[in-house]
Structures are given as C-alpha cells and as structure tokens.
Design an enzyme around this catalytic site. Structure first.
Site, PDB file in Angstrom:
ATOM      1  N   GLN A  98       5.141  60.760  22.201  1.00 49.92           N
ATOM      2  CA  GLN A  98       5.918  61.385  23.269  1.00 49.92           C
ATOM      3  C   GLN A  98       6.546  60.350  24.189  1.00 49.92           C
ATOM      4  OE1 GLN A  98       6.864  64.512  24.235  1.00 49.92           O
ATOM      5  NE2 GLN A  98       6.026  65.440  22.379  1.00 49.92           N
ATOM      6  N   ARG A 103      -0.949  48.683  28.917  1.00 50.27           N
ATOM      7  CA  ARG A 103      -2.121  47.846  29.148  1.00 50.27           C
ATOM      8  C   ARG A 103      -1.863  46.453  28.591  1.00 50.27           C
ATOM      9  NH1 ARG A 103      -4.282  47.353  24.234  1.00 50.27           N
ATOM     10  NH2 ARG A 103      -4.005  49.053  22.742  1.00 50.27           N
ATOM     11  N   SER A 159      -0.986  45.274  24.692  1.00 50.89           N
ATOM     12  CA  SER A 159      -0.532  46.424  23.902  1.00 50.89           C
ATOM     13  C   SER A 159       0.479  45.999  22.839  1.00 50.89           C
ATOM     14  CB  SER A 159       0.105  47.476  24.818  1.00 50.89           C
ATOM     15  OG  SER A 159       0.718  48.490  24.055  1.00 50.89           O
ATOM     16  N   GLU A 179      -7.634  61.642  25.635  1.00 48.84           N
ATOM     17  CA  GLU A 179      -8.969  61.088  25.807  1.00 48.84           C
ATOM     18  C   GLU A 179      -8.970  59.747  26.536  1.00 48.84           C
ATOM     19  OE1 GLU A 179      -7.746  60.047  21.488  1.00 48.84           O
ATOM     20  OE2 GLU A 179      -7.365  61.604  22.994  1.00 48.84           O
ATOM     21  N   HIS A 218       0.754  67.121  29.076  1.00 50.62           N
ATOM     22  CA  HIS A 218      -0.201  68.158  28.676  1.00 50.62           C
ATOM     23  C   HIS A 218      -1.176  68.328  29.835  1.00 50.62           C
ATOM     24  CE1 HIS A 218      -2.864  70.634  26.386  1.00 50.62           C
ATOM     25  NE2 HIS A 218      -3.667  69.684  25.948  1.00 50.62           N
ATOM     26  N   ASP A 272      -1.807  75.989  24.580  1.00 53.44           N
ATOM     27  CA  ASP A 272      -1.499  74.877  23.685  1.00 53.44           C
ATOM     28  C   ASP A 272      -2.687  74.555  22.782  1.00 53.44           C
ATOM     29  OD1 ASP A 272       0.507  72.634  23.071  1.00 53.44           O
ATOM     30  OD2 ASP A 272      -1.305  71.486  23.507  1.00 53.44           O
ATOM     31  N   GLU A 318       5.717  75.735  -0.857  1.00 55.08           N
ATOM     32  CA  GLU A 318       6.611  76.833  -0.483  1.00 55.08           C
ATOM     33  C   GLU A 318       6.412  77.296   0.957  1.00 55.08           C
ATOM     34  OE1 GLU A 318       7.352  80.032  -3.213  1.00 55.08           O
ATOM     35  OE2 GLU A 318       6.712  78.830  -4.924  1.00 55.08           O
ATOM     36  N   SER A 376      11.363  88.647  -2.202  1.00 59.71           N
ATOM     37  CA  SER A 376      11.440  89.763  -3.144  1.00 59.71           C
ATOM     38  C   SER A 376      10.652  90.965  -2.632  1.00 59.71           C
ATOM     39  CB  SER A 376      10.858  89.343  -4.495  1.00 59.71           C
ATOM     40  OG  SER A 376       9.454  89.139  -4.400  1.00 59.71           O
TER      41      SER A 376
END
Length: 336
Positions: A29, A49, A52, A85, A109, A192, A232, A253
């Site tokens: 995100q 951080r 990173s 978390e 969130h 959510d 499918e 169908s």
C-alpha cells in the site's frame, strides 16, 4: 437511505498544498500512496527504519527518504502503512514521541486503533483512508487515469477542517476518481477482517481446496480438478464483478444455473453461516486480534506452519505446472 459517495468534484485537493505527508513504510500500500500523492502534486516524504531494503526502491521512484522519527517531526500528516503487527511497536518507539498538536495520524486499516494497540494523544487528528484493493492495483489504475474506490473515517478530530483534509488525502491517492464512502474505524476493521476471513481469502481458498480434494480423492485427474474448481473461478468472479449474480447466471448455461440453485446452498448452507457468525463474533470481541498479535510476537509459529502446509498442497504444484503452460498468463514476480 443511500450512502453518500464523494468524488473529485466534492473534494478540494488544495487542502494539502501547504502540507507535508509522511508515508511510513514502502510496501504494497505504502508505495502506491506515496507515488500517487506525489503525482497529484502533494509534498511527500517516506519514513523508513534504519537499514530498510525499501530505501533503494523509494529513492529510485524519485521519493525523498528519511528516518521514521525525522519524517514524523517534519510532516503534517503521518500515514502508518507498515504491517498491522509492526505498527504498535513502531508507533511507540518512533512516532509517538514526536507528535505535535494538530498533526494528523493516519492508517490504511483500523486494526491498531480499534483494538487499542495504539492509543494516540488527544491533541492529534486520527484518520483512516483505505482503498478497496491491493496497493499495486491502486498504483496501476491511477497511472491509467482511473481510480480505486475507497473508504475514510475520522476517529479523532481536533482541527476544524480535518474532514476536508482527510478527503483531500483520498483524492490525492486517486480514490475519489472512483468514489469514497465515510465509515468508522470499528466498521472498517470488523467488516474488513470478516470479509478476508470468511469470504475473500479464507472462505474462497478453503472451498477451492475442498473441491479439489473431493474430485482427486474420487479418482479424477488433478489437472481436470484444477481447471474445474480454480481456473474457472476467474471467469465467474469477473462476471459477478461486472454484472452481479443475475448477470453471471444469464451468461452461464441453464445446466450450470440449475445446479447453482440446487447445490450451492447445500455446500455453503446454515452450518457455514453459523461459522461465519462465530468468526464475526471472534473478531468483534477482540479474540482474533489478540491471537494474531500473540502469534506475531512469538515469531509466527502458527502462521509459518499454515504457510508451509498450504504451499505444499498438491493443488499448488498442479496449478503452477498448468499456469506455466498458459502463455496468456503474465509471468512476473510477486509485487511488493
């Protein structure tokens, strides 16, 4: 009463023109929020951080990167877009000490606010903006000139124009191109989690896996089983997405439609509904949040075992082999 949708014409993007937005993180995100805001003319900094691995990616995208602490000190809006978390510890160590009066603390969130993992001070605005889809799609549709629907909420408001600023953020990432709805942290969080667990991820993958096992245990070829219960699915989901249940049933169908009405409620019937109700109650009473946080803090033993078992299921081996034979499926690595 029909809920109000807010579009570009309803929102003043200039509410962000004199503000700096700090995006904390640069994952699925976060990278989309940062790049979309930047391309909308908003001043953005990415907070990461130390050490990173995402720093190189963010800088390659033309974004300024600094520490989480410095980003919080500089910014007017601080958007927490690291994994659920990880938010509580990061907030406590690197964000909370530097928050100032009238600042905006945002989330993609509501988990950490609703379940009180994070307890913001009374002098900041607390908001939520949540696109209804994964980050790479949020970025893709923005670049294509379209947008992804989203929702927004204000949990705590100390600035007189807080709502307008939050809506401007939603416009900056492209959500008001498609429309955004107002909600609450409670409603966003609980619905959510329920959607993910009972239908979209948990429910769907479980019914596909069960269908595969029933067919292969009955002696049918695993490749045929894969086509029937998984491949499918996209056709049916696309039809439902575009035309609803009735439109999907119009396109299949008569045999398939008759079987739909006859067997669907037997397979996913009252026992499934009861399991869904139990799942919702476990979410609402905080049981899921407690279990998830504990597993994460203990090194994710449950998550790791479940991931391993799922990856080793025969359905995954068969599926990978068949997808490799399908030139129309784009072969690419998983996106951030």
């Amino acid at each position: 009463m029909t809920a109000k949708m807010y579009y570009d014409a309803d929102v003043n993007l200039s509410k962000l023109e004199d503000k700096l937005v700090a995006i904390i993180g640069y994952g699925s995100q976060a990278h989309a929020h940062a790049q979309n805001l930047r391309d909308s003319g908003v001043n953005v900094v990415v907070g990461l951080r130390e050490g990173s691995l995402s720093k190189v990616k963010a800088e390659a995208a033309g974004l300024r990167v600094t520490s989480i602490e410095d980003a919080t000190k500089e910014a007017d809006l601080v958007m927490m877009l690291i994994p659920d978390e990880s938010i509580a510890d990061t907030y406590k160590e690197s964000v909370e000490p530097h928050l100032r009066e009238g600042q905006y603390l945002g989330f993609g969130h509501g988990f950490n606010i609703h379940f009180k993992q994070v307890k913001p001070p009374a002098h900041v605005n607390v908001y939520l903006v949540a696109p209804k889809g994964p980050g790479h799609m949020l970025r893709r549709v923005y670049v294509e000139g379209a947008g992804m629907p989203g929702i927004f909420a204000l949990e705590q408001s100390v600035s007189p124009d807080a709502r307008e600023v939050v809506l401007a953020y939603a416009r900056g990432i492209g959500c008001t191109r498609a429309g955004v709805l107002e909600t609450t942290f409670k409603e966003e969080t609980e619905t959510d989690l329920f959607g993910e667990q009972a239908v979209l991820c948990g429910g769907l993958t479980s019914i596909i896996k069960n269908g595969f096992e029933v067919l292969t245990n009955a002696g049918y070829q695993p490749e045929i089983a894969y086509f029937e219960v998984l491949h499918e699915c996209k056709l049916i989901i696309d039809l439902i997405y575009e035309k609803g249940f009735a439109g999907m049933r119009h396109s299949i169908s008569n045999t398939a439609e008759y079987g739909d009405y006859l067997t669907g409620p037997k397979v996913v019937g009252e026992s499934s509904r009861k399991a869904m109700e139990d799942a919702l109650e476990y979410i609402q009473n905080g049981g899921f949040a407690k279990e998830f946080v504990e597993d994460s803090r203990n090194g994710r033993p449950k998550m790791t075992a479940w991931r391993k078992a799922a990856a080793e299921h025969p359905l995954e081996e068969v599926g990978q082999r068949l997808r490799d034979m399908m030139p129309f499926i784009e072969k690419k690595a998983l996106e951030v």
